[in-house]
Design an enzyme around this catalytic site. Structure first.
Site, PDB file in Angstrom:
ATOM      1  N   SER A   1     119.213 -11.902  36.003  1.00 32.78           N
ATOM      2  CA  SER A   1     119.740 -11.618  34.662  1.00 32.78           C
ATOM      3  C   SER A   1     120.870 -10.611  34.664  1.00 32.78           C
ATOM      4  O   SER A   1     120.930  -9.706  35.495  1.00 32.78           O
ATOM      5  CB  SER A   1     118.618 -11.072  33.783  1.00 32.78           C
ATOM      6  OG  SER A   1     117.506 -11.912  33.826  1.00 32.78           O
TER       7      SER A   1
ATOM      8  N   GLN B   1     114.544  -9.081  42.113  1.00 30.77           N
ATOM      9  CA  GLN B   1     115.229 -10.318  41.735  1.00 30.77           C
ATOM     10  C   GLN B   1     116.414 -10.011  40.827  1.00 30.77           C
ATOM     11  O   GLN B   1     116.242  -9.486  39.730  1.00 30.77           O
ATOM     12  CB  GLN B   1     114.242 -11.219  40.997  1.00 30.77           C
ATOM     13  CG  GLN B   1     114.817 -12.559  40.599  1.00 30.77           C
ATOM     14  CD  GLN B   1     113.908 -13.280  39.617  1.00 30.77           C
ATOM     15  OE1 GLN B   1     113.264 -12.652  38.780  1.00 30.77           O
ATOM     16  NE2 GLN B   1     113.851 -14.602  39.731  1.00 30.77           N
ATOM     17  N   GLY B   2     117.608 -10.326  41.286  1.00 30.36           N
ATOM     18  CA  GLY B   2     118.816 -10.042  40.516  1.00 30.36           C
ATOM     19  C   GLY B   2     119.401 -11.297  39.903  1.00 30.36           C
ATOM     20  O   GLY B   2     120.433 -11.796  40.340  1.00 30.36           O
TER      21      GLY B   2
ATOM     22  N   ASN C   1     109.593 -18.897  26.710  1.00 31.02           N
ATOM     23  CA  ASN C   1     108.800 -20.070  26.355  1.00 31.02           C
ATOM     24  C   ASN C   1     109.589 -21.068  25.511  1.00 31.02           C
ATOM     25  O   ASN C   1     109.311 -22.269  25.555  1.00 31.02           O
ATOM     26  CB  ASN C   1     107.503 -19.630  25.665  1.00 31.02           C
ATOM     27  CG  ASN C   1     106.517 -19.079  26.694  1.00 31.02           C
ATOM     28  OD1 ASN C   1     106.878 -18.851  27.847  1.00 31.02           O
ATOM     29  ND2 ASN C   1     105.280 -18.882  26.284  1.00 31.02           N
ATOM     30  N   GLU C   2     110.579 -20.574  24.793  1.00 30.33           N
ATOM     31  CA  GLU C   2     111.423 -21.518  24.046  1.00 30.33           C
ATOM     32  C   GLU C   2     112.198 -22.396  25.031  1.00 30.33           C
ATOM     33  O   GLU C   2     112.301 -23.614  24.857  1.00 30.33           O
ATOM     34  CB  GLU C   2     112.410 -20.767  23.131  1.00 30.33           C
ATOM     35  CG  GLU C   2     111.756 -20.105  21.921  1.00 30.33           C
ATOM     36  CD  GLU C   2     110.914 -18.893  22.282  1.00 30.33           C
ATOM     37  OE1 GLU C   2     111.231 -18.218  23.277  1.00 30.33           O
ATOM     38  OE2 GLU C   2     109.920 -18.625  21.584  1.00 30.33           O
TER      39      GLU C   2
ATOM     40  N   GLU D   1     108.343 -19.815  40.364  1.00 29.28           N
ATOM     41  CA  GLU D   1     108.064 -18.700  39.470  1.00 29.28           C
ATOM     42  C   GLU D   1     107.242 -19.159  38.268  1.00 29.28           C
ATOM     43  O   GLU D   1     106.327 -18.488  37.821  1.00 29.28           O
ATOM     44  CB  GLU D   1     109.391 -18.086  38.997  1.00 29.28           C
ATOM     45  CG  GLU D   1     109.217 -16.902  38.067  1.00 29.28           C
ATOM     46  CD  GLU D   1     110.543 -16.201  37.748  1.00 29.28           C
ATOM     47  OE1 GLU D   1     111.601 -16.794  37.984  1.00 29.28           O
ATOM     48  OE2 GLU D   1     110.481 -15.073  37.252  1.00 29.28           O
TER      49      GLU D   1
HETATM   50  C1  LIG Z   1     108.802  -7.964  32.123  1.00 27.93           C
HETATM   51  C2  LIG Z   1     110.074  -8.622  32.477  1.00 27.93           C
HETATM   52  C3  LIG Z   1     110.488  -8.655  33.768  1.00 27.93           C
HETATM   53  C4  LIG Z   1     111.706  -9.219  34.127  1.00 27.93           C
HETATM   54  N1  LIG Z   1     112.091  -9.168  35.425  1.00 27.93           N
HETATM   55  C5  LIG Z   1     113.292  -9.684  35.768  1.00 27.93           C
HETATM   56  C6  LIG Z   1     113.754  -9.575  37.117  1.00 27.93           C
HETATM   57  O1  LIG Z   1     113.068  -9.030  37.971  1.00 27.93           O
HETATM   58  N2  LIG Z   1     114.964 -10.074  37.419  1.00 27.93           N
HETATM   59  C7  LIG Z   1     115.732 -10.704  36.495  1.00 27.93           C
HETATM   60  O2  LIG Z   1     116.798 -11.169  36.851  1.00 27.93           O
HETATM   61  N3  LIG Z   1     115.352 -10.810  35.202  1.00 27.93           N
HETATM   62  C8  LIG Z   1     114.144 -10.302  34.824  1.00 27.93           C
HETATM   63  N4  LIG Z   1     113.731 -10.387  33.515  1.00 27.93           N
HETATM   64  C9  LIG Z   1     114.636 -10.953  32.516  1.00 27.93           C
HETATM   65  C10 LIG Z   1     114.229 -12.314  32.009  1.00 27.93           C
HETATM   66  O3  LIG Z   1     114.440 -13.295  32.957  1.00 27.93           O
HETATM   67  C11 LIG Z   1     115.030 -12.554  30.726  1.00 27.93           C
HETATM   68  O4  LIG Z   1     114.571 -11.620  29.786  1.00 27.93           O
HETATM   69  C12 LIG Z   1     114.862 -13.937  30.155  1.00 27.93           C
HETATM   70  O5  LIG Z   1     115.479 -14.896  30.960  1.00 27.93           O
HETATM   71  C13 LIG Z   1     115.420 -14.042  28.737  1.00 27.93           C
HETATM   72  O6  LIG Z   1     116.707 -13.544  28.629  1.00 27.93           O
HETATM   73  P1  LIG Z   1     117.088 -12.445  27.553  1.00 27.93           P
HETATM   74  O7  LIG Z   1     116.092 -11.365  27.647  1.00 27.93           O
HETATM   75  O8  LIG Z   1     118.491 -12.123  27.755  1.00 27.93           O
HETATM   76  O9  LIG Z   1     116.882 -13.128  26.162  1.00 27.93           O
HETATM   77  P2  LIG Z   1     117.922 -14.086  25.363  1.00 27.93           P
HETATM   78  O10 LIG Z   1     118.399 -15.144  26.287  1.00 27.93           O
HETATM   79  O11 LIG Z   1     118.932 -13.188  24.733  1.00 27.93           O
HETATM   80  O12 LIG Z   1     116.986 -14.685  24.297  1.00 27.93           O
HETATM   81  C14 LIG Z   1     116.590 -14.050  23.079  1.00 27.93           C
HETATM   82  C15 LIG Z   1     115.725 -15.021  22.283  1.00 27.93           C
HETATM   83  O13 LIG Z   1     116.467 -16.217  22.010  1.00 27.93           O
HETATM   84  C16 LIG Z   1     115.790 -17.345  22.494  1.00 27.93           C
HETATM   85  N5  LIG Z   1     116.737 -18.318  23.030  1.00 27.93           N
HETATM   86  C17 LIG Z   1     117.801 -18.098  23.829  1.00 27.93           C
HETATM   87  N6  LIG Z   1     118.398 -19.244  24.151  1.00 27.93           N
HETATM   88  C18 LIG Z   1     117.702 -20.229  23.549  1.00 27.93           C
HETATM   89  C19 LIG Z   1     117.808 -21.649  23.503  1.00 27.93           C
HETATM   90  N7  LIG Z   1     118.757 -22.321  24.149  1.00 27.93           N
HETATM   91  N8  LIG Z   1     116.888 -22.316  22.785  1.00 27.93           N
HETATM   92  C20 LIG Z   1     115.906 -21.670  22.126  1.00 27.93           C
HETATM   93  N9  LIG Z   1     115.747 -20.356  22.129  1.00 27.93           N
HETATM   94  C21 LIG Z   1     116.633 -19.639  22.835  1.00 27.93           C
HETATM   95  C22 LIG Z   1     114.914 -16.816  23.615  1.00 27.93           C
HETATM   96  O14 LIG Z   1     113.836 -17.678  23.869  1.00 27.93           O
HETATM   97  C23 LIG Z   1     114.489 -15.480  23.049  1.00 27.93           C
HETATM   98  O15 LIG Z   1     113.425 -15.695  22.166  1.00 27.93           O
HETATM   99  C24 LIG Z   1     112.524  -9.812  33.144  1.00 27.93           C
HETATM  100  C25 LIG Z   1     112.090  -9.806  31.801  1.00 27.93           C
HETATM  101  C26 LIG Z   1     110.895  -9.201  31.468  1.00 27.93           C
HETATM  102  C27 LIG Z   1     110.483  -9.196  30.028  1.00 27.93           C
END
Ligand SMILES: Cc1cc2nc3c(=O)[nH]c(=O)nc-3n(C[C@H](O)[C@H](O)[C@H](O)COP(=O)(O)OP(=O)(O)OC[C@H]3O[C@@H](n4cnc5c(N)ncnc54)[C@H](O)[C@@H]3O)c2cc1C
Lengths: 392, 344
Positions: A134, A131-132, A375-376, A256
């Site tokens: 992020s 899944q692409g 979860n946020e 999902e």
């Molecule tokens: C095990 C695992 C597998 C994954 N697999 C995939 C995959 O296959 N393909 C893919 O595309 N992605 C994948 N991901 C990525 C995942 O979708 C992202 O990590 C997720 O969407 C959060 O983005 P981020 O990590 O950039 O965190 P950020 O967006 O940078 O967030 C950091 C913190 O800020 C909080 N935050 C951000 N915005 C807000 C808001 N508006 N309100 C409140 N809090 C906020 C978040 O909740 C978090 O606590 C995977 C992640 C993990 C951990």
């Protein structure tokens, strides 16, 4: 209301149980009893062998139509299968991002030609999908993604540039589905297109890297003038229309969060194992009411999840879709998974430090509140769309 | 497999919901408090029961009080799946009457025992109320007002026994939720009623009905709070637009979203005579108790100081929820029973 399984469902259960027991034993034996994590190169190959075993016997995608490799099972039978699957201790599906996330979207938005090509190959494990979504600067704020796809009419295809990241098992997969900006002047949710892309193209570099548990389960995908021809997928690489990517992708996200990715069997089996672990530890070390209380809490929450799912499936079958409540569901299963595993770690005491199924599971459980929309973000969605609180 | 209520069950629920919305608004709950003002003409400070009695009589008139009483005794002859949603609605309304105790516990138990005291007609037509207490709790809700008082006791690990106790010596006591009209009385003696199995089922019904009321109370507190935070402005926008507020309420919604199916599943277990009935009821009661309590705290926090007054309605439901979270076995008691059922 009737919460008993019918004879047909029980027969289905018996068949699945018998097959799983035998096939799992044979699979483990084929690999010398040493099954590695599916998030390592060697382990991935072992798990691919398991996926093909499932597919050959018709158990890979039970709820799909037979023409695409399934067995036309009802949602109820699917739940039964999942219960048996996790009860038997069968491994997490390395194909899950394909079969649980891409496939529902292909069923909903794909042309017949795309369906006929993508689905059976996915079911057999011929094509392995990651899944692409992020990107380094687009996590929670997915709509800010920048990876581009430029139309090249002369060559008949798309030229891709940019970078995807956190791609689960990207280093071992053959294909990626993802969102790309096809209108360079567009902002946010507009001008995005959902593309299906083979990973062996010139201009695509995949770099695997270690997750929290040390396995190479993540990958970065670099796209550098990579040309993907329209006919890389018969029926075309665009799913659901150019510029329609956001709404097509949102259909995938709700599966999902909700039912398809995390069937209750996964948690009820873990809860049952936790109860067994508690019994063993108490037999060795004597009763510990405080821990027992947490074990029971976990067991009850898994049971509540099971019941809630039965309600959702019924509602769905009778035309009452769950909608935004899938955000509440995601909160529940992800927090439940952490709680079950933390409790197990505490029961194990000093042994929890050792590498093993529980400690591995604990490390993975910690990612649940992050992936599939943190979860946020789910709390925001639930507050606004379930409770109707103001956005601004 | 089908996890949904029938159209008839939902229709009965809707009828009771509409009736309570009309007859049991917050003013009526308030009027049940001894010092409560009564908009409908009763004397303040006198217990002001006339307005509250109207909702009880209205329930009787539609047959809801006899929902679990066999038709031979003048009831509707329905089961747990039919009344669990009614219990939830009485919780939502904060009904200041012992609906669960009278209609879900005492009436079917008396019917099973052949109605030795001839009480059923009065319980069904609303001219009498019954109350019940379990596990030796001697603070009995509506203990001084009830014509029938039952005590359900557990001898160690069983069997259950049911007794009808004499309430003439009941001593009214001041309690946090004044509308519960607690009285202290001796629940040890009295005359036995029904078989051990009848008593065990009666206990499960009490715990189930109370769990359903807790889900209803949780829903009510959430609704009140959602409405309030959408209106209340701070920093130039509704406080409900603030993320911290949203997250409190989303968590409350989540807990209720999962407690409710546990309650309905337990109703099915009892109705079907399923082997895991006790376990299902205890799971429901523990989850519902915790969910309602957490929802109450979130609701109060999101109201701010206005929620910490007796002028806002929230306290009526918050106090009831706290009382019910501990009635019929608290969450820890029920987790213990689940542990036992799981062989721990
Ligand atoms: C095990 C695992 C597998 C994954 N697999 C995939 C995959 O296959 N393909 C893919 O595309 N992605 C994948 N991901 C990525 C995942 O979708 C992202 O990590 C997720 O969407 C959060 O983005 P981020 O990590 O950039 O965190 P950020 O967006 O940078 O967030 C950091 C913190 O800020 C909080 N935050 C951000 N915005 C807000 C808001 N508006 N309100 C409140 N809090 C906020 C978040 O909740 C978090 O606590 C995977 C992640 C993990 C951990």
């Amino acid at each position: 209301m009737d919460l008993t399984w019918s004879d047909t469902e029980e027969a289905f259960r018996a068949e699945a149980r018998a097959w799983l027991e035998e096939a799992l034993a044979a699979w483990r034996e084929r690999h010398g009893g040493r099954i590695l994590s599916g998030d390592t190169a060697e382990g991935f190959a072992q798990h691919l062998d398991w996926e093909r075993t499932l597919a050959e016997a018709g158990w890979a995608v039970v709820s799909w139509p037979a023409e695409h490799g399934g067995r036309d099972a009802t949602r109820w039978q699917w739940l039964v299968f999942e219960e048996e699957y996790y009860r038997a201790g069968a491994p997490a599906r390395i194909t899950q991002n394909g079969i649980f996330l891409l496939a529902p979207t292909v069923f909903e938005f794909g042309t017949p030609e795309q369906q006929a090509h993508v689905l059976p190959r996915m079911a057999r494990g011929d094509d392995l999908w990651c899944q692409g979504w992020s990107e380094p600067d687009a996590g929670s704020d997915l709509a800010s993604l920048k990876s581009r796809a430029r139309r090249d009419d002369e060559r008949g295809g798309w030229v891709l540039d940019g970078q995807k990241t956190w791609t689960t098992r990207g280093a071992f997969c053959t294909h990626l589905f993802g969102l790309f900006r096809t209108d360079p002047d567009s902002e946010r949710h507009r001008g995005l297109t959902y593309l299906m892309v083979p990973l062996d193209l010139e201009g695509i570099t995949v770099r695997g890297f270690g997750r929290l548990d040390g396995d190479e389960g993540f990958a970065e995908v670099f796209l550098d003038d990579a040309f993907v021809p329209d006919d890389a997928i018969p029926g075309g690489v665009v799913l659901g229309g150019v510029g329609a990517g956001w709404s097509v992708a949102m259909a995938t996200t709700s599966s999902e969060r909700g039912l398809t990715l995390r069937s209750p069997g996964r948690f009820t089996a873990t809860a049952d194992r936790l109860v067994a672990l508690c019994r063993e530890q108490e037999a060795r070390l004597g009763p510990d009411p405080r821990r027992r209380d947490r074990v029971v809490q976990g067991w009850m929450e898994a049971e509540a999840y099971r019941l809630q799912t039965l309600q959702t499936v019924t509602d769905d079958a009778e035309g009452r879709p769950a909608g935004a409540a899938s955000s509440l569901v995601k909160l529940w299963w992800s927090e439940l998974d952490v709680a079950l595993h933390e409790t197990a770690m505490d029961l194990l005491g000093p042994d929890a430090e050792l590498e093993g199924a529980w400690s591995k599971g604990w490390q993975f459980s910690l990612s649940g509140p992050i992936y599939a929309g943190t979860n946020e973000i789910q709390r925001n969605i639930a507050a606004e769309r379930v409770l109707g609180l103001p956005r601004k | 497999m089908r996890f949904a209520f029938t159209d008839d069950q939902v229709a009965l629920r809707d009828a009771v919901r509409d009736l309570l919305a009309k007859e049991c608004p917050p003013e009526v709950v308030r009027a049940a408090w001894p010092e409560g003002p009564d908009d409908r003409g009763a004397e303040p400070g006198a217990g002001a029961r006339s307005a509250t009695d109207r909702s009880w009589v209205a329930l009787a008139d539609m047959g809801a009080l006899g929902v679990a009483v066999p038709e031979a005794h003048g009831g509707l002859g329905l089961g747990e799946l039919d009344w669990v949603l009614l219990a939830e609605e009485t919780g939502y309304a904060g009904l200041p009457h012992p609906f669960v105790e009278t209609s879900c516990v005492a009436a079917p138990l008396l019917a099973a025992a052949g109605d030795p005291g001839g009480d059923l007609p009065g319980l069904v037509d609303g001219s009498a109320v019954a109350t019940a207490t379990a596990l030796g709790a001697d603070l009995v809700p509506w203990g001084g007002d009830a014509e029938v008082v039952l005590s359900l006791l557990l001898d160690g690990e069983g069997p259950w026994t049911a007794h009808r106790v004499d309430a003439t010596a009941a001593v009214p006591v001041a309690s946090v939720d004044r509308a519960r009209r607690l009285a202290r009385l001796d629940v040890g003696g009295g005359t036995g009623l029904g078989s051990a199995r009848d008593a065990a089922v009666a206990f499960d019904r009490g715990a189930l009905g109370t769990a359903a009321q807790l889900v209803g109370l949780g829903r009510r507190m959430l609704d009140l709070t959602v409405a309030y935070v959408a209106e209340r402005q701070q920093f130039g926008r509704p406080v409900g637009a603030q993320q911290a507020v949203k997250h409190h309420l989303a968590d409350a919604a989540k807990d209720l979203h999962f407690a409710a199916p546990a309650v309905y599943g337990a109703a099915w277990s009892l109705a079907a005579g399923d082997a895991h009935g006790h376990r299902a009821v205890s799971t429901a009661k523990a989850l519902a108790s915790d969910a309602a309590r957490r929802t109450g705290r979130a609701a109060l926090q999101c109201h701010g100081a206005i929620g910490y007054t007796v002028e806002a309605d929230l306290h009526l439901y918050l106090k009831r929820a706290e009382a019910l979270a501990r009635a019929w076995g608290d969450a820890a008691w029920h987790r213990d029973r689940v542990a036992w059922a799981l062989g721990l």
